[in-house]
Design a protein around this motif. Structure first.
Motif, PDB file in Angstrom:
ATOM      1  N   THR A  29     -35.218 106.976 -49.192  1.00 41.41           N
ATOM      2  CA  THR A  29     -35.375 106.466 -47.838  1.00 41.41           C
ATOM      3  C   THR A  29     -35.662 104.972 -47.901  1.00 41.41           C
ATOM      4  O   THR A  29     -36.510 104.540 -48.686  1.00 41.41           O
ATOM      5  N   LEU A  30     -34.973 104.189 -47.078  1.00 44.57           N
ATOM      6  CA  LEU A  30     -35.197 102.742 -47.009  1.00 44.57           C
ATOM      7  C   LEU A  30     -35.988 102.429 -45.747  1.00 44.57           C
ATOM      8  O   LEU A  30     -35.585 102.800 -44.642  1.00 44.57           O
ATOM      9  N   TYR A  31     -37.139 101.789 -45.941  1.00 46.95           N
ATOM     10  CA  TYR A  31     -37.971 101.330 -44.833  1.00 46.95           C
ATOM     11  C   TYR A  31     -37.866  99.815 -44.805  1.00 46.95           C
ATOM     12  O   TYR A  31     -38.505  99.133 -45.591  1.00 46.95           O
ATOM     13  N   GLY A  32     -37.011  99.292 -43.938  1.00 46.76           N
ATOM     14  CA  GLY A  32     -36.752  97.864 -43.922  1.00 46.76           C
ATOM     15  C   GLY A  32     -37.209  97.157 -42.670  1.00 46.76           C
ATOM     16  O   GLY A  32     -37.010  95.958 -42.537  1.00 46.76           O
ATOM     17  N   LEU A  39     -38.135 101.082 -50.639  1.00 50.73           N
ATOM     18  CA  LEU A  39     -37.156 102.119 -50.926  1.00 50.73           C
ATOM     19  C   LEU A  39     -37.922 103.192 -51.686  1.00 50.73           C
ATOM     20  O   LEU A  39     -38.483 102.916 -52.746  1.00 50.73           O
ATOM     21  N   ALA A  40     -37.982 104.400 -51.123  1.00 49.01           N
ATOM     22  CA  ALA A  40     -38.812 105.450 -51.700  1.00 49.01           C
ATOM     23  C   ALA A  40     -37.996 106.689 -52.033  1.00 49.01           C
ATOM     24  O   ALA A  40     -37.158 107.113 -51.240  1.00 49.01           O
ATOM     25  N   ASN A  41     -38.267 107.263 -53.198  1.00 47.90           N
ATOM     26  CA  ASN A  41     -37.745 108.577 -53.567  1.00 47.90           C
ATOM     27  C   ASN A  41     -38.884 109.534 -53.236  1.00 47.90           C
ATOM     28  O   ASN A  41     -39.912 109.557 -53.906  1.00 47.90           O
ATOM     29  N   GLU A  42     -38.703 110.281 -52.154  1.00 46.31           N
ATOM     30  CA  GLU A  42     -39.813 111.024 -51.571  1.00 46.31           C
ATOM     31  C   GLU A  42     -39.358 112.338 -50.958  1.00 46.31           C
ATOM     32  O   GLU A  42     -38.177 112.589 -50.814  1.00 46.31           O
ATOM     33  N   VAL A  43     -40.342 113.134 -50.580  1.00 46.77           N
ATOM     34  CA  VAL A  43     -40.133 114.247 -49.671  1.00 46.77           C
ATOM     35  C   VAL A  43     -40.636 113.727 -48.336  1.00 46.77           C
ATOM     36  O   VAL A  43     -41.833 113.477 -48.184  1.00 46.77           O
ATOM     37  N   PRO A  44     -39.748 113.479 -47.366  1.00 49.37           N
ATOM     38  CA  PRO A  44     -40.167 112.871 -46.102  1.00 49.37           C
ATOM     39  C   PRO A  44     -41.308 113.623 -45.422  1.00 49.37           C
ATOM     40  O   PRO A  44     -41.401 114.846 -45.521  1.00 49.37           O
ATOM     41  N   ASP A  45     -42.145 112.862 -44.759  1.00 47.33           N
ATOM     42  CA  ASP A  45     -43.282 113.385 -43.996  1.00 47.33           C
ATOM     43  C   ASP A  45     -44.303 114.096 -44.866  1.00 47.33           C
ATOM     44  O   ASP A  45     -45.021 114.980 -44.401  1.00 47.33           O
ATOM     45  N   THR A  46     -44.358 113.736 -46.147  1.00 49.01           N
ATOM     46  CA  THR A  46     -45.387 114.242 -47.065  1.00 49.01           C
ATOM     47  C   THR A  46     -45.848 113.063 -47.918  1.00 49.01           C
ATOM     48  O   THR A  46     -45.196 112.027 -47.954  1.00 49.01           O
ATOM     49  N   PRO A  47     -46.949 113.231 -48.639  1.00 54.70           N
ATOM     50  CA  PRO A  47     -47.379 112.161 -49.554  1.00 54.70           C
ATOM     51  C   PRO A  47     -46.695 112.227 -50.924  1.00 54.70           C
ATOM     52  O   PRO A  47     -47.065 111.501 -51.829  1.00 54.70           O
TER      53      PRO A  47
END
Length: 147
Positions: A29-32, A39-47
């Motif tokens: 996910t890109l937060y720009g 730029l995060a490799n994540e599980v969205p809406d979790t820590p």
């Protein structure tokens, strides 16, 4: 009767779906819109994070954090394709490591082209892979960060 057959079919598929779900939940996910750009490799809406790349727009410096694993400090050899760089690492909170890379360095350009980056600190080896479907986000991250 149709509802019972549908429920039975769903239960038959459930173990396969459950096994695929945890890995499928991970995304890039890109937060720009905010500072810093992330730029995060994540599980969205979790820590839950595997990797983050952060920068101040126009700084040409990306701060890479690899979460989990052993905390590693010292000098890291960072490679992507045929390009290589050396970067100093520090321990990340919660385990893992942090380092900085210039977005105008050939190793970052190779990372943007292939989506693959390897980090080695002593005997510890870590790899980042950005799937082809998310490479545009990595390239946009580099563009926003470059000065």
């Amino acid at each position: 009767m149709i509802a019972i057959l549908a429920a039975a079919a769903a239960l038959t598929l459930w173990p396969q779906t459950a096994a695929a779900t945890p890995e499928a939940a991970w995304t890039w996910t890109l937060y720009g819109d905010d500072t810093p750009v992330v730029l995060a490799n994540e599980v969205p809406d979790t820590p839950n994070l595997r990797t983050t790349l952060e920068c101040e727009p126009g700084s040409s410096v990306a701060r890479l954090t690899l979460y989990g694993g052993e905390a590693a400090t010292g000098m890291a050899r960072v490679t992507a394709g045929e390009a290589a760089a050396v970067a100093e690492t520090e321990a990340a909170r919660g385990g893992g490591l942090k380092l900085a890379l210039r977005t105008d360095h050939p190793v970052f350009a190779a990372f943007g082209a292939s989506g693959r980056l390897a980090v080695a600190v002593g005997e510890q080896r870590r790899a980042i892979e950005v799937p082809a479907a998310h490479l545009a986000k990595l390239r946009r991250f580099a563009e926003l960060c470059s000065g």
